[in-house]
Design an enzyme around this catalytic site. Structure first.
Site, PDB file in Angstrom:
ATOM      1  N   ASP A 158      -5.807  -9.968  -0.499  1.00 49.18           N
ATOM      2  CA  ASP A 158      -5.171  -9.083  -1.465  1.00 49.18           C
ATOM      3  C   ASP A 158      -5.424  -9.579  -2.887  1.00 49.18           C
ATOM      4  OD1 ASP A 158      -3.424  -7.190  -2.619  1.00 49.18           O
ATOM      5  OD2 ASP A 158      -2.019  -7.372  -0.959  1.00 49.18           O
ATOM      6  N   HIS A 168      -5.720  -5.145  -0.237  1.00 44.41           N
ATOM      7  CA  HIS A 168      -4.551  -4.512  -0.846  1.00 44.41           C
ATOM      8  C   HIS A 168      -3.967  -3.399   0.022  1.00 44.41           C
ATOM      9  CE1 HIS A 168      -1.822  -3.243  -3.920  1.00 44.41           C
ATOM     10  NE2 HIS A 168      -2.399  -2.077  -4.097  1.00 44.41           N
ATOM     11  N   SER A 189       2.555  -1.132  -3.019  1.00 47.16           N
ATOM     12  CA  SER A 189       2.037  -1.312  -4.377  1.00 47.16           C
ATOM     13  C   SER A 189       3.051  -0.895  -5.448  1.00 47.16           C
ATOM     14  CB  SER A 189       0.717  -0.547  -4.512  1.00 47.16           C
ATOM     15  OG  SER A 189      -0.002  -0.957  -5.648  1.00 47.16           O
TER      16      SER A 189
END
Length: 445
Positions: free
Chosen positions: A387, A418, A249
């Protein structure tokens, strides 16, 4: 009643809040939580962290994948359940000043921590890597290091390959709990370094103060500390062909910009796991008004946890009961406690969010426009099949990287969102082992 009195007396001191409407939003949430459980509060005496088996487990029967951070309307939030009991929440609160205790309790689930695994020879150690030379109480990076059989910190770093694992926004190294064992077991002569970025996890939490509120100063806050950590651990002297970086991320964003701005050859390959801030949103995201106001005032979700005081662990259970729901009971509970431990720590690195992302998690400075052609390393962009990150970002960046002469691939992992490393643990671990297997074996020294 005690919890309600605590909220009413302490909540008005909320830092950074200039709007009475914003304060009202948060106050309403906290009041709602306190009404869900009126159990008598009995603060536990301080000492070692109580046995996880003595606490109720914040798990839910249905596992829900992560969703876009703006997808929860306020009325749905108010109607949600916070399954952790007030009694257990206050029990956790008594250890709030020592998140390392929660980390130790969590890592103790591994067969090679705190004592070596006699069956495999693996060992591990938690390091407090000081960032200032000769300063004992200064800023530091918290690191969990796993050594292969026959290796320790006494061995030269160049005698091993190195995997560096970097968490995402608000996270910490403990979230990779389900990856450490299998990856280290099936990867020969690899040293694994999982770190907490400065201002996150169990690393030091200095005030997020910048000389100038510019993008360069925001990124330098993380890049400089990471560069110092590399030097202190001797990894700056390891040939880049022996270094693999896996970042999730916003951690992936920071590692990529580190390469662009500081050292284009800092690793042989960078695994971008559900990377953030890669491209602008192609479809407009509906951002609730209350969420946008909090975001623009740089009020992170963790403010609510901290200002909930004894109810902080209960607040976290709204998220953890879903995020860790498919894990075994004991692992889910210890991950919940760990998450609370780092979420309630003083605000620091989290305040970078509004500088890098606009409300709705839209990139203010997309990676695709930052100079990807300057990088001198290979890439793998990995997204969960469900995602909320846009896979097109990885595809566009890959085109730029390949034109500069380096390899860049894009892939999806089924049955995951995610948080790929938790959503589909076996597939993620298999991917990591495969990528580590592509490196040349370093001769034992």
């Amino acid at each position: 009643m005690i919890a309600r009195r605590w909220i009413s007396s302490s909540f008005p001191r909320l830092e950074s809040v200039q709007s009475s409407q914003t304060q009202s939003y948060l106050n309403t949430i906290l009041s709602k939580i306190s009404k869900k459980d009126t159990t008598k509060i009995d603060v536990a005496s301080k000492g070692s962290v109580p046995s996880s088996k003595d606490s109720s487990t914040p798990t839910a029967p249905v596992y829900k994948r992560s969703t876009h951070p703006t997808s929860v309307p306020l009325n749905k939030l108010f109607s949600s359940n916070f399954p952790y009991s007030v009694t257990d929440s206050v029990n956790d609160y008594s250890y709030r000043e020592n998140p390392l205790a929660f980390q130790h309790d969590l890592l103790s689930l591994l067969p090679f921590y705190p004592e070596p695994d006699m069956a495999t020879g693996r060992s591990s150690k938690v390091f407090k890597v000081m960032l200032e030379d000769g300063v004992e109480d200064g800023n530091f990076i918290n690191e969990f290091c796993i050594y292969p059989e026959g290796k320790s910190e006494a061995d030269p770093p160049s005698s091993m390959n190195h995997l560096i694992m970097v968490h995402g926004y608000g996270g910490g190294l403990g979230f990779f709990l389900k990856n450490f064992d299998e990856i280290s077991l099936k990867s020969d002569n690899w040293c694994i370094h999982a770190i907490d970025l400065l201002g996150y996890g169990c690393s030091s939490r200095p005030p997020f103060e910048l000389e100038e509120e510019t993008l360069d100063h925001v990124e330098d806050w993380f890049h400089n500390s990471y560069q110092t950590w590399l030097r202190k651990r001797g990894l700056d002297q390891v040939p880049r062909e022996q270094i693999l970086v896996m970042a999730h991320s916003m951690g992936a964003y920071l590692m990529t910009t580190y390469g662009i701005r500081k050292d284009p050859k800092f690793c042989e390959k960078l695994l971008m796991i559900s990377p953030g801030a890669v491209i602008k949103h192609r479809v407009e995201v509906n951002v609730p008004t209350y969420f946008a106001k909090l975001w623009e005032r740089n009020i992170s979700p963790f403010v609510l946890v901290r200002k909930a005081g004894p109810l902080g662990s209960k607040v976290v259970s709204l998220w953890s009961s879903r995020r860790f729901a498919k894990l075994p009971e004991e692992e889910a509970l210890r991950l919940h406690k760990y998450a609370y431990g780092i979420f309630q720590s003083p605000g620091s690195g989290e305040y970078m969010l509004n500088y890098l992302l606009a409300p709705g998690a839209d990139a203010r400075h997309p990676l695709v426009d930052r100079g990807m052609d300057k990088l001198r390393c290979n890439f793998l962009w990995c997204y969960g099949k469900e995602d909320w990150m846009d896979i097109q970002g990885g595809q566009e960046c890959s085109e730029i990287i390949r034109k500069s002469g380096y390899n860049s691939e894009v892939m999806e992992i089924e049955d995951s969102g995610h948080h790929v490393y938790l959503d589909n643990i076996s597939a993620f671990n298999e991917l990591m082992i495969k990528e580590m297997g592509k490196f040349d074996k370093v001769e034992q020294k």
